[in-house]
Design a protein around this motif. Structure first.
Motif, PDB file in Angstrom:
ATOM      1  N   MET A 259       0.854  -1.183   0.000  1.00 51.58           N
ATOM      2  CA  MET A 259       0.000   0.000   0.000  1.00 51.58           C
ATOM      3  C   MET A 259       0.894   1.239   0.000  1.00 51.58           C
ATOM      4  SD  MET A 259      -3.002  -1.513   0.206  1.00 51.58           S
ATOM      5  CE  MET A 259      -4.077  -0.118   0.468  1.00 51.58           C
ATOM      6  N   ARG A 260       0.524   2.236  -0.804  1.00 50.44           N
ATOM      7  CA  ARG A 260       1.325   3.456  -0.928  1.00 50.44           C
ATOM      8  C   ARG A 260       0.528   4.660  -0.430  1.00 50.44           C
ATOM      9  NH1 ARG A 260       5.624   5.185  -3.033  1.00 50.44           N
ATOM     10  NH2 ARG A 260       6.188   3.389  -4.267  1.00 50.44           N
ATOM     11  N   VAL A 261       1.251   5.543   0.257  1.00 45.99           N
ATOM     12  CA  VAL A 261       0.681   6.833   0.630  1.00 45.99           C
ATOM     13  C   VAL A 261       0.707   7.693  -0.628  1.00 45.99           C
ATOM     14  CG1 VAL A 261       0.962   8.874   2.077  1.00 45.99           C
ATOM     15  CG2 VAL A 261       1.530   6.608   2.995  1.00 45.99           C
ATOM     16  N   PRO A 262      -0.450   8.216  -1.087  1.00 44.36           N
ATOM     17  CA  PRO A 262      -0.464   9.016  -2.314  1.00 44.36           C
ATOM     18  C   PRO A 262       0.476  10.222  -2.225  1.00 44.36           C
ATOM     19  CG  PRO A 262      -2.698   8.542  -1.594  1.00 44.36           C
ATOM     20  CD  PRO A 262      -1.783   8.099  -0.492  1.00 44.36           C
ATOM     21  N   ASN A 263       1.210  10.442  -3.302  1.00 41.09           N
ATOM     22  CA  ASN A 263       2.117  11.590  -3.412  1.00 41.09           C
ATOM     23  C   ASN A 263       3.158  11.655  -2.300  1.00 41.09           C
ATOM     24  OD1 ASN A 263       0.604  12.528  -5.702  1.00 41.09           O
ATOM     25  ND2 ASN A 263      -0.915  13.274  -4.253  1.00 41.09           N
ATOM     26  N   ALA A 264       3.568  10.486  -1.790  1.00 43.41           N
ATOM     27  CA  ALA A 264       4.588  10.433  -0.737  1.00 43.41           C
ATOM     28  C   ALA A 264       5.396   9.151  -0.904  1.00 43.41           C
ATOM     29  CB  ALA A 264       3.933  10.476   0.638  1.00 43.41           C
ATOM     30  N   ALA A 265       6.488   9.072  -0.171  1.00 49.42           N
ATOM     31  CA  ALA A 265       7.374   7.916  -0.286  1.00 49.42           C
ATOM     32  C   ALA A 265       6.972   6.755   0.619  1.00 49.42           C
ATOM     33  CB  ALA A 265       8.808   8.336   0.039  1.00 49.42           C
ATOM     34  N   GLY A 266       6.125   7.000   1.617  1.00 49.59           N
ATOM     35  CA  GLY A 266       5.802   5.962   2.586  1.00 49.59           C
ATOM     36  C   GLY A 266       4.966   4.830   2.022  1.00 49.59           C
ATOM     37  N   ARG A 267       5.324   3.581   2.412  1.00 49.19           N
ATOM     38  CA  ARG A 267       4.559   2.413   1.994  1.00 49.19           C
ATOM     39  C   ARG A 267       4.330   1.508   3.195  1.00 49.19           C
ATOM     40  NH1 ARG A 267       7.263  -0.293  -3.084  1.00 49.19           N
ATOM     41  NH2 ARG A 267       8.982  -0.443  -1.628  1.00 49.19           N
ATOM     42  N   LEU A 268       3.260   0.747   3.096  1.00 47.88           N
ATOM     43  CA  LEU A 268       2.895  -0.218   4.110  1.00 47.88           C
ATOM     44  C   LEU A 268       2.806  -1.572   3.420  1.00 47.88           C
ATOM     45  CD1 LEU A 268       2.060  -0.170   7.116  1.00 47.88           C
ATOM     46  CD2 LEU A 268      -0.291   0.052   6.339  1.00 47.88           C
ATOM     47  N   GLU A 269       3.542  -2.562   3.928  1.00 45.27           N
ATOM     48  CA  GLU A 269       3.515  -3.908   3.361  1.00 45.27           C
ATOM     49  C   GLU A 269       2.641  -4.779   4.247  1.00 45.27           C
ATOM     50  OE1 GLU A 269       6.720  -7.285   3.482  1.00 45.27           O
ATOM     51  OE2 GLU A 269       7.213  -5.917   1.842  1.00 45.27           O
ATOM     52  N   LEU A 270       1.503  -5.162   3.724  1.00 45.02           N
ATOM     53  CA  LEU A 270       0.585  -6.037   4.450  1.00 45.02           C
ATOM     54  C   LEU A 270       0.873  -7.470   4.022  1.00 45.02           C
ATOM     55  CD1 LEU A 270      -2.664  -3.940   3.877  1.00 45.02           C
ATOM     56  CD2 LEU A 270      -1.156  -3.923   5.883  1.00 45.02           C
ATOM     57  N   VAL A 271       1.058  -8.353   4.985  1.00 46.51           N
ATOM     58  CA  VAL A 271       1.443  -9.739   4.698  1.00 46.51           C
ATOM     59  C   VAL A 271       0.494 -10.692   5.405  1.00 46.51           C
ATOM     60  CG1 VAL A 271       3.285 -11.461   4.870  1.00 46.51           C
ATOM     61  CG2 VAL A 271       3.870  -9.045   4.632  1.00 46.51           C
ATOM     62  N   THR A 272       0.019 -11.698   4.670  1.00 39.07           N
ATOM     63  CA  THR A 272      -0.720 -12.782   5.299  1.00 39.07           C
ATOM     64  C   THR A 272       0.060 -14.073   5.055  1.00 39.07           C
ATOM     65  OG1 THR A 272      -2.898 -13.780   5.587  1.00 39.07           O
ATOM     66  CG2 THR A 272      -2.243 -13.321   3.337  1.00 39.07           C
ATOM     67  N   TYR A 273       0.189 -14.885   6.088  1.00 39.62           N
ATOM     68  CA  TYR A 273       0.915 -16.151   6.002  1.00 39.62           C
ATOM     69  C   TYR A 273      -0.059 -17.285   5.724  1.00 39.62           C
ATOM     70  CZ  TYR A 273       5.480 -14.456   7.437  1.00 39.62           C
ATOM     71  OH  TYR A 273       6.698 -13.827   7.467  1.00 39.62           O
ATOM     72  N   HIS A 274       0.188 -18.003   4.620  1.00 38.09           N
ATOM     73  CA  HIS A 274      -0.592 -19.196   4.316  1.00 38.09           C
ATOM     74  C   HIS A 274       0.074 -20.427   4.933  1.00 38.09           C
ATOM     75  CE1 HIS A 274      -3.141 -16.880   1.706  1.00 38.09           C
ATOM     76  NE2 HIS A 274      -2.112 -16.480   1.003  1.00 38.09           N
ATOM     77  N   HIS A 275       1.415 -20.418   4.965  1.00 37.95           N
ATOM     78  CA  HIS A 275       2.179 -21.498   5.610  1.00 37.95           C
ATOM     79  C   HIS A 275       3.509 -20.957   6.108  1.00 37.95           C
ATOM     80  CE1 HIS A 275       3.506 -25.511   6.566  1.00 37.95           C
ATOM     81  NE2 HIS A 275       4.655 -25.178   6.064  1.00 37.95           N
ATOM     82  N   PRO A 276       3.864 -21.202   7.321  1.00 36.76           N
ATOM     83  CA  PRO A 276       2.967 -21.662   8.377  1.00 36.76           C
ATOM     84  C   PRO A 276       1.996 -20.542   8.746  1.00 36.76           C
ATOM     85  CG  PRO A 276       5.076 -21.074   9.332  1.00 36.76           C
ATOM     86  CD  PRO A 276       5.206 -20.911   7.841  1.00 36.76           C
TER      87      PRO A 276
END
Length: 141
Positions: A52-69
């Motif tokens: 996910m990116r903050v519009p017009n900015a450098a900040g990002r958020l990485e959302l992660v879901t684990y399927h295994h384990p």
């Protein structure tokens, strides 16, 4: 800083929540293979990542879901704000009350209450997807 990573149990719900907050989905993809396990120190890991990116900015958020384990649920599941580790991520918003109203249908719940800091900010902590703590700040004139 490139990004902040957050492990979530429901990637679709988390993407919808952060989209409502004003972020943009940059991309989504599965991550697996021996290289991935070596990076995180978990053999056989299979995940899906949404950036996910903050519009017009450098900040990002990485959302992660684990399927295994499967992801591990911390104890207590809803940890208080003074828990060691990543404390929270703060977002600047134009209208804090409007933002809360838009996020509540996505599961957002206030941790405490909306509070005024001097004549500078309206602030609050809230729980988002999977119980993660976020903070919102509205700068006052």
């Amino acid at each position: 800083m490139d990004n902040v990573g957050i492990v979530v149990d429901d990637l679709d719900t988390a993407v919808a929540f952060f989209t409502e907050l004003g972020m943009e989905l940059e991309g989504r993809m599965p991550i697996e293979g021996s290289w991935a396990g070596k990076v995180v120190g978990i053999d056989g890991t299979r995940t899906e990542v949404a950036m996910m990116r903050v519009p017009n900015a450098a900040g990002r958020l990485e959302l992660v879901t684990y399927h295994h384990p499967k992801a591990i649920t911390p104890e207590p599941k809803v940890a208080p704000a003074n828990t060691l580790g990543l404390h929270r991520v703060m977002f600047a918003v134009d209208d804090l009350e409007d933002t809360l109203a838009r996020l509540r249908p996505h599961g957002a719940e206030l941790v405490g209450e909306v509070t005024r800091y001097e004549d500078s900010y309206l602030l609050c902590y809230l729980r988002g997807p999977g119980g993660i703590i976020l903070a919102l700040a509205e700068q006052l004139s």
